[in-house]
Scaffold this motif. Structure first.
Motif, PDB file in Angstrom:
ATOM      1  N   GLU A 194       0.947  -1.274  -0.080  1.00 58.63           N
ATOM      2  CA  GLU A 194       0.049   0.101   0.047  1.00 58.63           C
ATOM      3  C   GLU A 194       0.606   1.213  -0.057  1.00 58.63           C
ATOM      4  N   LEU A 195       1.866   1.434   1.083  1.00 57.28           N
ATOM      5  CA  LEU A 195       2.826   2.482   0.683  1.00 57.28           C
ATOM      6  C   LEU A 195       3.349   2.719  -0.368  1.00 57.28           C
ATOM      7  N   TYR A 196       3.948   1.698  -0.993  1.00 57.88           N
ATOM      8  CA  TYR A 196       4.734   1.778  -2.327  1.00 57.88           C
ATOM      9  C   TYR A 196       3.864   2.488  -3.309  1.00 57.88           C
ATOM     10  N   GLN A 197       2.588   2.100  -3.321  1.00 57.18           N
ATOM     11  CA  GLN A 197       1.751   2.464  -4.261  1.00 57.18           C
ATOM     12  C   GLN A 197       1.305   4.015  -3.983  1.00 57.18           C
ATOM     13  N   VAL A 198       1.200   4.094  -3.017  1.00 52.59           N
ATOM     14  CA  VAL A 198       0.819   5.854  -2.416  1.00 52.59           C
ATOM     15  C   VAL A 198       2.119   6.549  -2.974  1.00 52.59           C
ATOM     16  N   GLN A 199       3.358   6.014  -2.704  1.00 50.83           N
ATOM     17  CA  GLN A 199       4.239   6.790  -2.797  1.00 50.83           C
ATOM     18  C   GLN A 199       4.823   6.863  -4.271  1.00 50.83           C
ATOM     19  N   GLN A 200       4.368   5.951  -5.113  1.00 48.44           N
ATOM     20  CA  GLN A 200       4.552   5.807  -6.494  1.00 48.44           C
ATOM     21  C   GLN A 200       6.184   5.131  -6.561  1.00 48.44           C
ATOM     22  N   ASP A 201       6.517   4.400  -5.532  1.00 51.69           N
ATOM     23  CA  ASP A 201       7.912   3.902  -5.708  1.00 51.69           C
ATOM     24  C   ASP A 201       7.845   2.666  -6.510  1.00 51.69           C
ATOM     25  N   TRP A 202       7.841   2.759  -7.737  1.00 48.04           N
ATOM     26  CA  TRP A 202       7.627   1.661  -8.651  1.00 48.04           C
ATOM     27  C   TRP A 202       8.781   0.727  -8.473  1.00 48.04           C
ATOM     28  N   ASN A 203      10.019   1.227  -8.366  1.00 44.87           N
ATOM     29  CA  ASN A 203      11.138   0.076  -8.161  1.00 44.87           C
ATOM     30  C   ASN A 203      10.974  -0.736  -7.131  1.00 44.87           C
ATOM     31  N   ALA A 204      10.406  -0.297  -5.899  1.00 48.96           N
ATOM     32  CA  ALA A 204      10.277  -0.990  -4.843  1.00 48.96           C
ATOM     33  C   ALA A 204       9.287  -1.832  -4.751  1.00 48.96           C
ATOM     34  N   LEU A 205       7.963  -1.490  -5.686  1.00 46.88           N
ATOM     35  CA  LEU A 205       7.010  -2.151  -5.970  1.00 46.88           C
ATOM     36  C   LEU A 205       7.427  -3.438  -6.852  1.00 46.88           C
ATOM     37  N   LYS A 206       8.174  -3.302  -7.675  1.00 44.79           N
ATOM     38  CA  LYS A 206       8.424  -4.205  -8.819  1.00 44.79           C
ATOM     39  C   LYS A 206       9.166  -5.542  -8.062  1.00 44.79           C
ATOM     40  N   LEU A 207      10.002  -5.019  -6.848  1.00 43.77           N
ATOM     41  CA  LEU A 207      10.884  -6.078  -6.327  1.00 43.77           C
ATOM     42  C   LEU A 207       9.969  -6.946  -5.180  1.00 43.77           C
ATOM     43  N   ILE A 208       9.084  -6.359  -4.931  1.00 43.25           N
ATOM     44  CA  ILE A 208       8.204  -7.102  -3.843  1.00 43.25           C
ATOM     45  C   ILE A 208       6.981  -7.770  -4.452  1.00 43.25           C
ATOM     46  N   LEU A 209       6.709  -7.641  -5.758  1.00 39.18           N
ATOM     47  CA  LEU A 209       5.854  -8.389  -6.294  1.00 39.18           C
ATOM     48  C   LEU A 209       5.961  -9.463  -6.568  1.00 39.18           C
ATOM     49  N   PRO A 210       6.889 -10.216  -6.799  1.00 35.14           N
ATOM     50  CA  PRO A 210       7.279 -11.731  -6.738  1.00 35.14           C
ATOM     51  C   PRO A 210       6.728 -12.316  -5.503  1.00 35.14           C
ATOM     52  N   ILE A 211       7.338 -11.728  -4.279  1.00 37.92           N
ATOM     53  CA  ILE A 211       6.987 -12.263  -2.916  1.00 37.92           C
ATOM     54  C   ILE A 211       5.530 -12.330  -2.677  1.00 37.92           C
ATOM     55  N   ILE A 212       4.731 -11.163  -3.198  1.00 40.57           N
ATOM     56  CA  ILE A 212       3.324 -10.898  -3.098  1.00 40.57           C
ATOM     57  C   ILE A 212       2.679 -12.169  -3.845  1.00 40.57           C
ATOM     58  N   LYS A 213       3.279 -12.526  -5.215  1.00 42.81           N
ATOM     59  CA  LYS A 213       2.428 -13.447  -5.750  1.00 42.81           C
ATOM     60  C   LYS A 213       2.776 -14.787  -5.319  1.00 42.81           C
ATOM     61  N   GLN A 220      -5.519 -13.496  -8.634  1.00 42.67           N
ATOM     62  CA  GLN A 220      -4.644 -13.417  -9.758  1.00 42.67           C
ATOM     63  C   GLN A 220      -5.115 -12.240 -10.741  1.00 42.67           C
ATOM     64  N   GLU A 221      -6.286 -11.788 -10.738  1.00 43.71           N
ATOM     65  CA  GLU A 221      -6.693 -10.578 -11.185  1.00 43.71           C
ATOM     66  C   GLU A 221      -6.261  -9.270 -10.890  1.00 43.71           C
ATOM     67  N   GLU A 222      -6.081  -9.403  -9.255  1.00 39.85           N
ATOM     68  CA  GLU A 222      -5.679  -7.960  -8.817  1.00 39.85           C
ATOM     69  C   GLU A 222      -4.069  -7.919  -8.913  1.00 39.85           C
ATOM     70  N   PHE A 223      -3.263  -8.957  -8.955  1.00 40.65           N
ATOM     71  CA  PHE A 223      -2.019  -9.057  -9.269  1.00 40.65           C
ATOM     72  C   PHE A 223      -1.594  -8.482 -10.533  1.00 40.65           C
ATOM     73  N   GLU A 224      -2.330  -9.260 -11.553  1.00 40.07           N
ATOM     74  CA  GLU A 224      -2.178  -8.804 -12.996  1.00 40.07           C
ATOM     75  C   GLU A 224      -2.259  -7.343 -13.235  1.00 40.07           C
ATOM     76  N   GLN A 225      -3.236  -6.774 -12.607  1.00 39.57           N
ATOM     77  CA  GLN A 225      -3.666  -5.409 -12.628  1.00 39.57           C
ATOM     78  C   GLN A 225      -2.565  -4.479 -12.160  1.00 39.57           C
TER      79      GLN A 225
END
Length: 388
Positions: A194-213, A220-225
């Motif tokens: 949530e915090l990465y999205q609010v701050q638009q820190d896309w690099n940090a979000l990209k790194l954490i997405l594999p863990i989220i998955k 699945q739909e929310e993750f793909e979006q």
């Protein structure tokens, strides 16, 4: 009590059967210093049993008296603990009823002598947060943090409250200390997301997405979006910096992602900024021949000019293939608008409206009709657009 009854029974049995054993008295002679004792063996046995019973009774009386003395000294402490349990129960019920003021007061009063003070303090902090009493909330959290076992829970709670409060910088500082990884708990990962999205820190979000998955924290739909949004943002941000950053972001995508039309369109728009327009158009046309993606068609309209005759010709040749695709019709209409061929663009906008009527298509058709001087037709198109 049972022992006393057993001893009493033995004594009674001895008294009853003693007359029958009078003929088998036996003899016992006991000398201790200057003292001598002569008695029958039967009497000695029963005397020993009686002595032991009296000794047990004395022991029980002494233990009972000691308990009374000790309990009288510790009694106030027991009362406080009992009262703390009562306050904790009242606080829990108040939380369930969302009586935040009552819950805060009860939980705070039950924390001092409670069995787990940190839980009371965290509950009181939650109640204070709901009342927007930030100072009291922070005081409760500081007290709860003194328990080493509750430290991470307190930090996670503080992070959540700061995020709700909009204090993003302070929340990010706490999140960096927690260092979300694959071993982190679900609440920490979700707060990081949530915090990465609010701050638009896309690099940090990209790194954490594999863990989220991997942890299945999103559908699945929310993750793909979210993954699509992140990759598009990274490509757009990199294109605003330099060509090297754009290429880095592009190759950060997986092989399957680099084949997706939406990413191809964003990448093509990016490289076109660095004197690679021909390569960008070629990339878009190659993607368009496989499927008429809406994002690719929009990118084509943004890149092409009336001077790009060869590219325009290749797109027009796809008419039979995509005759029933409204996005393709809108693309052709937009290209005719660029060259101010409003007679032709009107035809294509009308096809788009027939296939998939929308506010955008009707407004574009109305503008083309206005350029042709067809005011009545344009007025009708504007009316149709008003329904959306």
């Amino acid at each position: 009590m049972i022992k006393l009854l057993i001893y009493l029974a033995i004594i009674l049995i001895g008294l009853i059967i003693s007359p029958y054993l009078s003929g088998f008295n036996g003899y016992l002679y006991l000398a201790i210093g200057d003292y001598e004792l002569e008695t029958s063996l039967i009497f000695a046995v029963f005397a020993a049993i009686l002595f032991y019973a009296v000794l047990v009774c004395i022991e029980s009386i002494i233990v009972w008296m000691l308990n009374i003395i000790l309990n009288s000294r510790l009694l106030p402490e027991k009362w406080r603990r009992k009262k703390a349990r009562k306050h904790t129960l009242q606080g829990a019920l108040a939380l369930a009823e969302e009586d935040w003021a009552g819950a805060e007061q009860a939980m705070a009063r039950g924390a001092d002598k409670g069995e787990i003070p940190a839980l009371n303090l965290l509950a009181a902090a939650r109640a204070a947060q709901h009342q927007n009493n930030n100072q009291a909330r922070d005081n409760y959290l500081l007290e709860a943090e003194k328990d080493p076992q509750a430290s991470k829970a307190v930090q996670t709670t503080r992070l959540r409250y700061l995020l709700q409060q909009g204090e993003l910088d302070q929340a990010r500082a706490i999140l960096d200390k927690l260092n979300p990884t694959s071993k982190s708990k679900h609440p920490v990962l979700l707060l990081a997301l949530e915090l990465y999205q609010v701050q638009q820190d896309w690099n940090a979000l990209k790194l954490i997405l594999p863990i989220i998955k991997k942890r299945n924290l999103l559908s699945q739909e929310e993750f793909e979006q979210l993954n699509t949004q992140t990759n598009l943002a990274l490509l757009s941000s990199a294109a605003g910096k330099n060509e090297q950053e754009l290429e880095k972001a592009w190759h950060w995508l997986s092989r399957s992602e680099r084949k997706q039309a939406c990413f191809i369109a964003q990448y093509a728009l990016g490289i076109a900024q660095f004197d690679r327009k021909k390569e960008a158009i070629k990339t878009l046309l190659k993607s368009l021949k496989s499927e008429p993606n809406k994002e690719v068609l929009k990118a084509i309209v943004n890149l092409l000019t009336p001077a790009d005759l060869d590219a325009r010709k290749q797109i027009f040749e796809l008419e039979k293939q995509y005759a029933e695709n409204p996005d393709y019709q809108a693309c052709i209409a937009s290209l005719y608008d660029q060259s101010k061929e409003f007679r032709e663009s009107q035809k294509w906008w009308r096809k788009a409206c027939d296939l998939a009527p929308s506010k955008h298509y009707w407004l574009a058709l109305a503008e083309a009709q206005e350029h042709l001087g067809e005011q009545n037709a344009a007025l009708y198109s504007y009316r149709q657009a008003a329904f959306f």
